[in-house]
Every structure is written in structure tokens, then in C-alpha cells.
Design a protein around this motif. Structure first.
Motif, PDB file in Angstrom:
ATOM      1  N   ARG A 174      -8.583  -7.247   9.573  1.00 25.60           N
ATOM      2  CA  ARG A 174      -7.201  -7.309   9.270  1.00 25.60           C
ATOM      3  C   ARG A 174      -7.008  -5.734   9.384  1.00 25.60           C
ATOM      4  NH1 ARG A 174      -3.939 -11.495   5.833  1.00 25.60           N
ATOM      5  NH2 ARG A 174      -2.501 -10.404   6.726  1.00 25.60           N
ATOM      6  N   PRO A 175      -6.545  -4.839  10.551  1.00 25.26           N
ATOM      7  CA  PRO A 175      -6.563  -3.620  10.325  1.00 25.26           C
ATOM      8  C   PRO A 175      -5.184  -3.006   9.426  1.00 25.26           C
ATOM      9  CG  PRO A 175      -6.529  -3.968  12.579  1.00 25.26           C
ATOM     10  CD  PRO A 175      -6.446  -5.341  11.717  1.00 25.26           C
ATOM     11  N   ASN A 176      -4.330  -3.895   9.205  1.00 26.56           N
ATOM     12  CA  ASN A 176      -3.199  -3.485   8.420  1.00 26.56           C
ATOM     13  C   ASN A 176      -3.577  -3.569   6.751  1.00 26.56           C
ATOM     14  OD1 ASN A 176      -3.100  -6.413   8.330  1.00 26.56           O
ATOM     15  ND2 ASN A 176      -1.170  -6.646   7.857  1.00 26.56           N
ATOM     16  N   LEU A 177      -4.363  -4.605   6.326  1.00 24.66           N
ATOM     17  CA  LEU A 177      -4.937  -4.685   5.311  1.00 24.66           C
ATOM     18  C   LEU A 177      -5.946  -3.554   4.859  1.00 24.66           C
ATOM     19  CD1 LEU A 177      -5.220  -6.245   2.451  1.00 24.66           C
ATOM     20  CD2 LEU A 177      -7.041  -7.693   3.465  1.00 24.66           C
ATOM     21  N   LEU A 178      -6.727  -3.325   5.860  1.00 25.57           N
ATOM     22  CA  LEU A 178      -7.554  -2.037   5.407  1.00 25.57           C
ATOM     23  C   LEU A 178      -6.957  -0.708   5.339  1.00 25.57           C
ATOM     24  CD1 LEU A 178     -10.583  -3.014   7.814  1.00 25.57           C
ATOM     25  CD2 LEU A 178     -10.512  -3.409   5.672  1.00 25.57           C
ATOM     26  N   LEU A 179      -5.880  -0.728   6.266  1.00 28.34           N
ATOM     27  CA  LEU A 179      -5.143   0.736   6.114  1.00 28.34           C
ATOM     28  C   LEU A 179      -4.481   0.919   4.602  1.00 28.34           C
ATOM     29  CD1 LEU A 179      -3.936   3.162   7.410  1.00 28.34           C
ATOM     30  CD2 LEU A 179      -2.155   1.700   8.176  1.00 28.34           C
ATOM     31  N   ALA A 180      -3.827  -0.457   4.302  1.00 30.52           N
ATOM     32  CA  ALA A 180      -3.002  -0.525   3.105  1.00 30.52           C
ATOM     33  C   ALA A 180      -4.200  -0.023   1.827  1.00 30.52           C
ATOM     34  CB  ALA A 180      -2.789  -2.000   2.780  1.00 30.52           C
ATOM     35  N   GLY A 209     -16.163 -16.119   4.127  1.00 28.65           N
ATOM     36  CA  GLY A 209     -15.712 -15.335   5.164  1.00 28.65           C
ATOM     37  C   GLY A 209     -14.633 -14.120   4.627  1.00 28.65           C
ATOM     38  N   LEU A 210     -14.593 -14.023   3.314  1.00 28.41           N
ATOM     39  CA  LEU A 210     -13.701 -13.177   2.947  1.00 28.41           C
ATOM     40  C   LEU A 210     -13.646 -11.905   3.421  1.00 28.41           C
ATOM     41  CD1 LEU A 210     -11.202 -12.549   0.812  1.00 28.41           C
ATOM     42  CD2 LEU A 210     -12.839 -12.226  -0.890  1.00 28.41           C
ATOM     43  N   ILE A 211     -14.908 -11.246   3.269  1.00 26.69           N
ATOM     44  CA  ILE A 211     -14.985  -9.977   3.834  1.00 26.69           C
ATOM     45  C   ILE A 211     -14.838  -9.836   5.419  1.00 26.69           C
ATOM     46  CG2 ILE A 211     -16.884  -8.038   4.039  1.00 26.69           C
ATOM     47  CD1 ILE A 211     -16.121  -8.838   1.215  1.00 26.69           C
ATOM     48  N   GLY A 212     -15.454 -10.784   6.190  1.00 25.67           N
ATOM     49  CA  GLY A 212     -15.076 -10.726   7.541  1.00 25.67           C
ATOM     50  C   GLY A 212     -13.483 -10.683   7.809  1.00 25.67           C
ATOM     51  N   ALA A 213     -12.718 -11.580   6.929  1.00 33.85           N
ATOM     52  CA  ALA A 213     -11.361 -11.625   7.094  1.00 33.85           C
ATOM     53  C   ALA A 213     -10.656 -10.414   6.888  1.00 33.85           C
ATOM     54  CB  ALA A 213     -10.631 -12.819   6.284  1.00 33.85           C
ATOM     55  N   GLY A 259       0.745  -1.192   0.081  1.00 38.38           N
ATOM     56  CA  GLY A 259       0.053   0.062   0.063  1.00 38.38           C
ATOM     57  C   GLY A 259       0.811   1.250  -0.019  1.00 38.38           C
ATOM     58  N   LEU A 260       1.951   1.305   0.902  1.00 40.12           N
ATOM     59  CA  LEU A 260       2.829   2.377   0.816  1.00 40.12           C
ATOM     60  C   LEU A 260       3.434   2.652  -0.379  1.00 40.12           C
ATOM     61  CD1 LEU A 260       4.371   1.940   4.478  1.00 40.12           C
ATOM     62  CD2 LEU A 260       2.744   3.782   3.619  1.00 40.12           C
ATOM     63  N   ALA A 261       3.893   1.642  -1.310  1.00 37.96           N
ATOM     64  CA  ALA A 261       4.659   1.775  -2.498  1.00 37.96           C
ATOM     65  C   ALA A 261       3.702   2.103  -3.513  1.00 37.96           C
ATOM     66  CB  ALA A 261       5.057   0.270  -2.855  1.00 37.96           C
ATOM     67  N   ARG A 320       2.435   8.183 -11.933  1.00 41.32           N
ATOM     68  CA  ARG A 320       1.502   7.918 -13.365  1.00 41.32           C
ATOM     69  C   ARG A 320       0.439   7.417 -12.775  1.00 41.32           C
ATOM     70  NH1 ARG A 320       4.347   4.419 -17.724  1.00 41.32           N
ATOM     71  NH2 ARG A 320       5.938   6.125 -17.514  1.00 41.32           N
ATOM     72  N   ILE A 321      -0.574   8.040 -13.574  1.00 44.90           N
ATOM     73  CA  ILE A 321      -2.184   7.648 -13.198  1.00 44.90           C
ATOM     74  C   ILE A 321      -2.429   6.346 -13.127  1.00 44.90           C
ATOM     75  CG2 ILE A 321      -2.631   7.938 -15.756  1.00 44.90           C
ATOM     76  CD1 ILE A 321      -5.391   9.366 -14.450  1.00 44.90           C
ATOM     77  N   VAL A 322      -2.066   5.471 -13.886  1.00 45.64           N
ATOM     78  CA  VAL A 322      -2.411   4.221 -13.899  1.00 45.64           C
ATOM     79  C   VAL A 322      -1.802   3.459 -12.546  1.00 45.64           C
ATOM     80  CG1 VAL A 322      -2.546   3.726 -16.430  1.00 45.64           C
ATOM     81  CG2 VAL A 322      -0.359   3.333 -15.294  1.00 45.64           C
ATOM     82  N   GLY A 323      -0.908   3.836 -12.008  1.00 47.80           N
ATOM     83  CA  GLY A 323      -0.161   3.439 -10.823  1.00 47.80           C
ATOM     84  C   GLY A 323      -1.386   3.419  -9.745  1.00 47.80           C
ATOM     85  N   VAL A 324      -2.399   4.034  -9.785  1.00 50.76           N
ATOM     86  CA  VAL A 324      -3.521   3.877  -8.658  1.00 50.76           C
ATOM     87  C   VAL A 324      -4.268   2.335  -8.858  1.00 50.76           C
ATOM     88  CG1 VAL A 324      -5.323   4.688  -9.834  1.00 50.76           C
ATOM     89  CG2 VAL A 324      -5.383   5.157  -7.605  1.00 50.76           C
ATOM     90  N   PHE A 325      -4.142   1.796  -9.920  1.00 50.50           N
ATOM     91  CA  PHE A 325      -5.002   0.579 -10.279  1.00 50.50           C
ATOM     92  C   PHE A 325      -4.071  -0.558  -9.413  1.00 50.50           C
ATOM     93  CE2 PHE A 325      -6.472   3.065 -13.445  1.00 50.50           C
ATOM     94  CZ  PHE A 325      -7.924   3.159 -13.508  1.00 50.50           C
ATOM     95  N   ALA A 326      -2.853  -0.447  -8.945  1.00 50.74           N
ATOM     96  CA  ALA A 326      -2.135  -1.392  -8.194  1.00 50.74           C
ATOM     97  C   ALA A 326      -3.047  -1.634  -6.828  1.00 50.74           C
ATOM     98  CB  ALA A 326      -0.759  -0.830  -7.587  1.00 50.74           C
ATOM     99  N   THR A 327      -3.895  -0.572  -6.558  1.00 49.44           N
ATOM    100  CA  THR A 327      -4.646  -0.943  -5.572  1.00 49.44           C
ATOM    101  C   THR A 327      -5.847  -2.061  -5.669  1.00 49.44           C
ATOM    102  OG1 THR A 327      -4.944   1.569  -4.814  1.00 49.44           O
ATOM    103  CG2 THR A 327      -6.592   0.089  -3.932  1.00 49.44           C
TER     104      THR A 327
END
Length: 386
Positions: A225-231, A217-221, A180-182, A190-197
Motif C-alpha cells: 500500500r504505497p499510500n499507507l507507506l507514504l503517510a 500478512g500484516l507487513i506484506g499488506a 498523515g498530512l494532518a 506541539r511535540i506530542v503531535g508526532v505520536f499520532a504516527t
């Protein structure tokens, strides 16, 4: 037992050394190849003009951005095409570095680009699964290859490749916050970089499927995970920060898109543009036209993207597909450059070409040979390379 482990340790140290030495060797070889091409193309030119001679097309815009920043609106004494189309991270980074180095801007930028691309090659090692032959081809491609002038002059390609590489290395290690930081930096490059999200989300979902054997259980998982949501939350901030700046500075947060009209870019169906390019036959002879080279690069990029999907490298395939398709809505301009800098497909190409020893040897020779030939076309202002 200690005696048995010593050879493995020595092999590991030698391999580690090669990871750093091989790109450095190709960096030097690439500089020599491009300098020779410069002397052949411009025999009367002053040798000290080599670095400036490689700065063509968009490079001039980046130099000005590094020196004076973004254009105001209206643009004083300039054409109506503002430099807002160019994303800020790399030119402003070079602009900051030039303040502490006693060199002209283009010299500083070239040094930074060389170091950035060298770092991109070294950082890419985990993507090759200990395949030293493939890594060798990749390092040669970035630093000595046919398009190395993109990666070693003043274009955004060096930082685009480095940050993209970090994203996929982090995803390979399931380090979502690092990815996420990268992506923040990638989306500011570059604009297309946002699609790495999207790639981050897809890879996290695939990792969940692998660890649990189910999509249940994907959504619940994700929510646990706060680190994933933050990313996921921070990943597009590079783009959003640039939009906020443009809105404050000139009153148009989408100026990077709106200024395309002043650049004379069309808008249409990517399939039509590619087909139109492929069928733009030369008036005389058999040598492909610039449009055919551009369309051919797009087709090759999509073929390699399909191979990524066939290999179930879904995160990489998704990013490559979106990043190659989006620019095509504005025509074929710069497609070769965009394809040449697409890490998932260039890494894949290196792996495929390294699959046999004879193919590896021919590929390495071809990369080096084209590392001299294509810069001649670049110095000759070949429009396919713009």
C-alpha cells in the motif's frame, strides 16, 4: 416512495444545519460569558481591553513569536529561556495573517483562534456517530466551556485540537494519507503531535485485522500500500522540519527540549509527580490546592484513556496515553491545559455525559456555568490554569 423519503431528507438537512449552527451559537455565548467575567473581575478596566485581558502566561510568548519570529542565540536583552520550546505552525500562521489584516496581533490571533476552534467543532461531527446530544456538549465545551479561553485566545490549543480531530476523522475513514498530512501539521504544532504516527500505524493494523480476520500478512499488506507507506513516512515531517530549522538557526536541533532547563522544569517519574500533587494538602480549609487540581486532571485523563482502551479504541487510547504521560516527566505544569485539549478523551467525555437526557441537561448547564466561573480564576492568575 418519493413522499416517504421527503421527511428523512428534511431531517438530514436540519441535522446538517445544526452541525454548523450549534457551534456558532456557543461561540457567541462563550464570548458573552467571558466578557461578563472580565467586567466582574476588572470592573474599572476599559471594555476594549477584553481581548488583551484574556492573553496571559504563554499567550504573550506567542504574540511576540507572531511579530518577530524565533529568538536568536544568545538572546539579546532577554532572559535565558528562549522561545524555541514553542512549536512553530500556529504562531507563524497567525504572524502571516496579521500581515494582511489591519488589527493588533492579539486581535488577529483571537479571530483566527475562534474560527479555528469553530472549524474543529464542525469537523469533529463524524466522531460522534450521529449522536447530536454528545456533539452539542462537545461544541459547548470547546466554545463556551470552562477552558474555552485556551481555545479562543492565542494558544496553540485551537490548531492542536483541529489537526488532531482531522487525524482521527481520517483514520475513522481509513484515509491514511489524509491522516498523515494532518499529522505533519499536528507535529509542527506541539511535540506530542508526532505520536499520532503511532496511532496511524495501529489503526492501519486494526483495519487489516478487521478486513482479513487475521494478523497474518500484516507487513506484506503494508508494503503493498504505497499510500499507507507514504503517510507513515511524511507524518513526522512537521517535527523534523522544525528540528532542521533550529539546527540551522541556532545550531541545536533539540533546543525545544534543552531550553526546558532554563524554564526551571524538573525531570522525574510521572507517578511520583502525580502522587506528590494529590497529597499536597491545603494548609487551611478543604479547598484543593493548585497541585491537587493539576494531579486530579492527570488522573481523570488517564481514567478516560482506560475507558478508550476498554472500548477497544486503541489508536485514540495510545495517542492520549503517550500525549498525557510525556509532559508529566517534567512535572505537573500545564496538565489541565494538556488534558482539556486532548480530543479522544474530551469526545469520549461528551459521549458519556450525553448517555442520559437528564445527565445531558445537567452537563450542558454545568459547562455553561463553568464557562463563566473558570475565566474568573484565569483572570485572577490562578496558577493551576497556566
Amino acid at each position: 416512495m418519493q413522499h416517504m423519503l421527503q421527511p428523512a431528507s428534511a431531517t438530514s438537512r436540519s441535522r446538517t444545519a445544526l452541525i454548523f449552527v450549534l457551534p456558532l451559537m456557543f461561540l457567541v455565548i462563550g464570548l458573552a460569558l467571558r466578557f461578563i467575567a472580565f467586567r466582574v473581575a476588572q470592573p474599572e478596566a476599559d471594555p476594549t481591553g477584553f481581548i488583551q485581558s484574556m492573553c496571559r502566561w504563554d499567550c504573550g510568548w506567542y504574540v511576540k513569536m507572531a511579530q518577530t519570529g524565533y529568538d536568536p542565540f544568545p538572546i539579546p536583552s532577554r532572559i535565558n529561556a528562549g522561545n524555541w520550546a514553542f512549536f512553530p505552525f500556529y504562531p507563524l500562521l497567525v504572524g502571516a495573517i496579521r500581515l494582511v489584516l489591519p488589527f493588533p496581533t492579539i486581535v488577529t490571533a483571537s479571530i483566527v483562534s475562534l474560527l479555528t476552534t469553530y472549524a474543529a467543532a464542525v469537523v469533529a461531527w463524524p466522531l460522534f456517530e450521529r449522536n447530536l446530544r454528545a456533539f452539542t456538549l462537545y461544541a459547548a465545551y470547546l466554545l463556551s466551556g470552562p477552558f474555552a479561553f485556551y481555545f479562543t485566545s492565542f494558544f496553540t490549543e485551537p490548531m492542536f485540537v483541529l489537526t488532531m480531530t482531522v487525524v482521527f476523522v481520517m483514520l475513522k475513514r481509513s484515509n491514511y494519507l489524509g491522516a498523515g498530512l494532518a499529522t505533519v501539521l499536528l507535529s509542527a504544532t506541539r511535540i506530542v503531535g508526532v505520536f499520532a504516527t503511532l496511532s496511524l500505524i495501529v489503526q492501519a493494523a486494526l483495519d487489516h485485522r478487521t478486513s482479513t480476520g487475521s494478523w497474518r500478512g500484516l507487513i506484506g499488506a503494508f508494503l503493498k500500500r504505497p499510500n499507507l507507506l507514504l503517510a507513515i513516512f511524511i507524518a513526522p515531517l512537521g517535527l523534523f522540519a522544525y528540528m532542521a530549522f533550529l539546527n540551522f538557526y541556532i545550531g541545536d536541533g533539540l533546543a525545544f527540549q534543552h531550553t526546558q532547563r532554563a524554564w526551571g522544569r524538573p525531570f522525574g517519574n510521572p507517578i511520583f509527580f502525580v502522587w506528590q500533587g494529590l497529597t499536597a494538602w491545603p494548609n487551611t480549609g478543604f479547598w484543593p490546592t493548585s497541585s491537587q487540581w493539576l494531579a486530579g486532571a492527570a488522573v481523570l485523563g488517564f481514567v478516560l484513556t482506560l475507558v478508550l482502551a476498554w472500548r477497544r479504541q486503541w489508536a485514540q487510547a495510545l495517542f492520549a496515553f503517550v500525549s498525557l504521560t510525556l509532559p508529566l516527566f517534567a512535572g505537573l505544569a500545564s496538565v489541565i491545559r494538556f488534558t482539556a485539549a486532548m480530543v479522544p478523551i474530551t469526545v469520549l467525555a461528551a459521549q458519556l455525559l450525553a448517555s442520559r437526557r437528564w445527565l445531558f441537561a445537567l452537563s450542558l448547564l454545568g459547562i455553561i456555568a463553568l464557562g463563566y466561573v473558570i475565566p474568573l480564576a484565569w483572570l485572577g492568575n490562578n496558577v493551576a490554569l497556566v
